[in-house]
Motif scaffolding. Structure first.
Motif, PDB file in Angstrom:
ATOM      1  N   GLU A 235       0.809  -1.220   0.000  1.00 31.07           N
ATOM      2  CA  GLU A 235       0.000   0.000   0.000  1.00 31.07           C
ATOM      3  C   GLU A 235       0.842   1.269   0.000  1.00 31.07           C
ATOM      4  O   GLU A 235       0.296   2.371  -0.084  1.00 31.07           O
ATOM      5  CB  GLU A 235      -0.930   0.004   1.217  1.00 31.07           C
ATOM      6  N   LEU A 236       2.153   1.135   0.095  1.00 32.19           N
ATOM      7  CA  LEU A 236       3.025   2.313   0.151  1.00 32.19           C
ATOM      8  C   LEU A 236       4.175   2.156  -0.843  1.00 32.19           C
ATOM      9  O   LEU A 236       5.345   2.257  -0.488  1.00 32.19           O
ATOM     10  CB  LEU A 236       3.559   2.509   1.575  1.00 32.19           C
ATOM     11  N   ARG A 237       3.817   1.924  -2.100  1.00 34.53           N
ATOM     12  CA  ARG A 237       4.821   1.803  -3.155  1.00 34.53           C
ATOM     13  C   ARG A 237       5.168   3.209  -3.639  1.00 34.53           C
ATOM     14  O   ARG A 237       4.485   3.788  -4.477  1.00 34.53           O
ATOM     15  CB  ARG A 237       4.287   0.947  -4.301  1.00 34.53           C
ATOM     16  N   LYS A 238       6.226   3.766  -3.093  1.00 35.58           N
ATOM     17  CA  LYS A 238       6.572   5.163  -3.347  1.00 35.58           C
ATOM     18  C   LYS A 238       8.021   5.299  -3.808  1.00 35.58           C
ATOM     19  O   LYS A 238       8.853   4.419  -3.583  1.00 35.58           O
ATOM     20  CB  LYS A 238       6.383   6.006  -2.076  1.00 35.58           C
ATOM     21  N   THR A 239       8.292   6.450  -4.421  1.00 38.13           N
ATOM     22  CA  THR A 239       9.642   6.836  -4.812  1.00 38.13           C
ATOM     23  C   THR A 239       9.922   8.221  -4.249  1.00 38.13           C
ATOM     24  O   THR A 239       9.046   9.096  -4.282  1.00 38.13           O
ATOM     25  CB  THR A 239       9.787   6.873  -6.346  1.00 38.13           C
TER      26      THR A 239
ATOM     27  N   GLU B 138       3.248   7.489 -10.705  1.00 33.42           N
ATOM     28  CA  GLU B 138       3.445   8.857 -11.187  1.00 33.42           C
ATOM     29  C   GLU B 138       4.891   9.112 -11.583  1.00 33.42           C
ATOM     30  O   GLU B 138       5.183   9.711 -12.616  1.00 33.42           O
ATOM     31  CB  GLU B 138       3.029   9.864 -10.107  1.00 33.42           C
ATOM     32  N   GLN B 139       5.822   8.682 -10.740  1.00 33.36           N
ATOM     33  CA  GLN B 139       7.243   8.905 -11.014  1.00 33.36           C
ATOM     34  C   GLN B 139       8.042   7.797 -10.351  1.00 33.36           C
ATOM     35  O   GLN B 139       8.182   7.768  -9.135  1.00 33.36           O
ATOM     36  CB  GLN B 139       7.696  10.269 -10.484  1.00 33.36           C
ATOM     37  N   SER B 140       8.549   6.900 -11.138  1.00 35.67           N
ATOM     38  CA  SER B 140       9.408   5.852 -10.598  1.00 35.67           C
ATOM     39  C   SER B 140      10.858   6.243 -10.826  1.00 35.67           C
ATOM     40  O   SER B 140      11.162   7.207 -11.532  1.00 35.67           O
ATOM     41  CB  SER B 140       9.105   4.508 -11.265  1.00 35.67           C
TER      42      SER B 140
ATOM     43  N   THR C  80      16.819   6.367 -17.328  1.00 38.49           N
ATOM     44  CA  THR C  80      17.390   7.184 -18.400  1.00 38.49           C
ATOM     45  C   THR C  80      17.662   8.620 -17.974  1.00 38.49           C
ATOM     46  O   THR C  80      18.464   9.306 -18.596  1.00 38.49           O
ATOM     47  CB  THR C  80      16.441   7.209 -19.611  1.00 38.49           C
ATOM     48  N   GLU C  81      17.007   9.085 -16.909  1.00 33.36           N
ATOM     49  CA  GLU C  81      17.139  10.472 -16.466  1.00 33.36           C
ATOM     50  C   GLU C  81      17.827  10.500 -15.108  1.00 33.36           C
ATOM     51  O   GLU C  81      17.446   9.768 -14.195  1.00 33.36           O
ATOM     52  CB  GLU C  81      15.750  11.112 -16.377  1.00 33.36           C
ATOM     53  N   SER C  82      18.843  11.335 -14.951  1.00 36.71           N
ATOM     54  CA  SER C  82      19.558  11.399 -13.680  1.00 36.71           C
ATOM     55  C   SER C  82      18.665  11.986 -12.598  1.00 36.71           C
ATOM     56  O   SER C  82      17.695  12.704 -12.878  1.00 36.71           O
ATOM     57  CB  SER C  82      20.818  12.252 -13.823  1.00 36.71           C
ATOM     58  N   ALA C  83      19.011  11.691 -11.344  1.00 34.10           N
ATOM     59  CA  ALA C  83      18.252  12.245 -10.221  1.00 34.10           C
ATOM     60  C   ALA C  83      18.305  13.768 -10.239  1.00 34.10           C
ATOM     61  O   ALA C  83      17.317  14.440  -9.926  1.00 34.10           O
ATOM     62  CB  ALA C  83      18.802  11.702  -8.907  1.00 34.10           C
TER      63      ALA C  83
ATOM     64  N   GLU D  45      15.326   7.277  -3.904  1.00 31.64           N
ATOM     65  CA  GLU D  45      15.025   6.115  -3.071  1.00 31.64           C
ATOM     66  C   GLU D  45      13.702   5.548  -3.577  1.00 31.64           C
ATOM     67  O   GLU D  45      12.760   6.306  -3.832  1.00 31.64           O
ATOM     68  CB  GLU D  45      14.892   6.480  -1.590  1.00 31.64           C
ATOM     69  N   ALA D  46      13.625   4.252  -3.729  1.00 32.05           N
ATOM     70  CA  ALA D  46      12.411   3.635  -4.268  1.00 32.05           C
ATOM     71  C   ALA D  46      11.961   2.477  -3.386  1.00 32.05           C
ATOM     72  O   ALA D  46      12.786   1.768  -2.800  1.00 32.05           O
ATOM     73  CB  ALA D  46      12.659   3.140  -5.693  1.00 32.05           C
TER      74      ALA D  46
END
Length: 437
Positions: A202-206, A257-259, A263-266, A296-297
């Motif tokens: 229930e808390l799959r976040k990045t 929404e955003q994982s 390809t894109e740096s932090a 952090e993912a």
């Protein structure tokens, strides 16, 4: 490392090509020198126990999680740190400000109004300084600390568990103890070895974050507030004022929404999100990132077990939750104190008393995890957020929420029943919304 053991290791390393078979015994071997491990080590060492802390890194080192809660104060005093905290650079924190993403709506939680919180002061710290202070304190209290030492394997199958360690010199040795305590953070050395970690579905976040300069702090009593901005998508972000003038800025997204990008740096991704944050429009010309940005993912997880017959999991090594209420260091310090209490009760006791001490530790950790998880899941409910932005409509409820956000995980009856009413109100709002839809 003490000089006698250093001599033994050096000598044997020369005669066995770096593979040392020296044996050393400790009552507690703690894997990791962060807040959970260092606080536990300090409390045990103050009680005269022989403790070894094995830390992979060399402190100081960067770490996120800069915001502490008021209920951390009594836990820090147990480690012997209270008199020395004045030497640490801090920003005093007396509450939290919640904002809508555009800044139009806001609500402030003041810890001074909380039930069951005697000292409403909290603080923001630079974790590299705070964690170093904790680890140095553990060593000064009598714990042995090995930095830049890697744990190769942990063997808990024998009656006395043992750990194989590679020292910073490259030499290797086994150390044994009465207990092994895994406080290795998200690395979770023992938790992963025993396959105990359970992701929270229930808390799959990045999360995406960095430190910045050029962001003005708030003024007056609110100066040290953590600012939590609630995004319309359901995510959120933070602004944490730091002692050296920097600002910690981060975003938390749902993975959909955003994982974490391949390809894109932090840095590029964070700059793009900050460019769209209206709260920073007034200081955009002076805003500049300092240092790298971090991803952090999938950072919310629990564990199948916190204890075995001769091992314990502490802090982030056991479980971690979405940091919207700044609970990370609080949970780590509390777990460190609980683990020390369990060992002090069980080290010299018989098997029955030892089992009771470990069961109590397990029970306390599970209750704490459920407590904070209930709060975090509540935050992601739109009705809860709507209610949170109207504290004047429920002043007693706001005081109760302030208790919980101050870290009071065992509030008195006044706060408990009012918090129950908050969640009942949220439930009714959701039911009413469902029927009207």
């Amino acid at each position: 490392m003490d000089s006698a053991l250093t001599k033994t290791v050096s000598c044997e390393a020369e005669t066995s090509s770096g593979h040392v078979q020296a044996e050393a015994h400790f009552e507690a071997i703690i894997l990791g020198g962060g807040p959970a491990g260092a606080s536990c080590a300090a409390i045990l060492a103050r009680a005269g126990r022989r403790v070894l802390v094995i830390e992979r890194d060399r402190f100081p080192r960067f770490h996120v999680g800069e915001s502490l809660l008021p209920l951390a104060n009594p836990l820090l005093r147990r480690t012997g740190l209270d008199a020395r905290m004045g030497g640490l650079g801090v920003v005093e924190k007396f509450g939290a400000t919640f904002l809508s993403e555009c800044g139009r709506d806001s609500a402030r939680i003041d810890f001074a109004e909380a039930f069951d919180v005697s000292d409403p002061r909290a603080m923001h710290v630079l974790r590299e300084d705070f964690d170093t202070l904790l680890l140095d304190n553990a060593q000064e209290q009598g714990a042995e600390v090995w930095q830049e030492a890697s744990v190769l394997t942990v063997d808990c199958e024998a009656f006395l568990p043992r750990v194989r360690v590679r020292l910073e010199t490259g030499a290797e040795l086994w150390v044994e103890g009465d207990f092994v305590l895994d406080a290795s953070g998200r690395s979770g050395i023992l938790a992963r070895q025993k396959n105990l970690r359970v992701a929270d579905p229930e808390l799959r976040k990045t999360a995406l974050f960095a430190h910045f300069r050029g962001v003005p702090h708030l003024r007056g009593r609110n100066r040290g507030d953590i600012q939590v901005f609630c995004r319309e998508s359901g995510g959120w972000g933070w602004l944490i004022p730091l002692p050296d003038g920097r600002m910690s800025i981060g975003f938390v997204f749902d993975n959909k929404e955003q994982s974490k990008s391949k390809t894109e740096s932090a840095e590029v991704c964070l700059d793009r999100w900050i460019a769209g944050l209206a709260l920073l429009d007034d200081c955009r010309s002076s805003l500049r990132r300092e240092g790298r940005a971090y991803w952090e993912a999938d950072f919310s997880y629990s564990t199948r077990a916190y204890t075995g017959s001769n091992w314990l999991l502490l802090g982030d090594a056991a479980s971690f939750l979405d940091p919207v209420f700044s609970s990370g260091v609080q949970i780590a310090l509390a777990a460190g104190a609980d683990a020390a209490d369990a060992l002090l009760a069980g080290l010299d006791a018989g098997a029955s008393r030892r089992r009771r001490a470990l069961k109590r530790f397990e029970r306390l950790q599970r209750r704490r995890y459920r407590f904070y998880r209930h709060l975090v899941l509540g935050f992601y409910r739109p009705a809860f957020r709507k209610l949170m932005f109207q504290p004047e409509a429920w002043p007693a409820g706001a005081r109760s929420l302030a208790s919980l956000l101050a870290g009071q995980e065992r509030p008195g009856w006044r706060a408990r029943w009012r918090v129950a009413m908050i969640f009942l109100t949220v439930f009714c709002m959701e039911r009413r919304g469902t029927r009207s839809a």
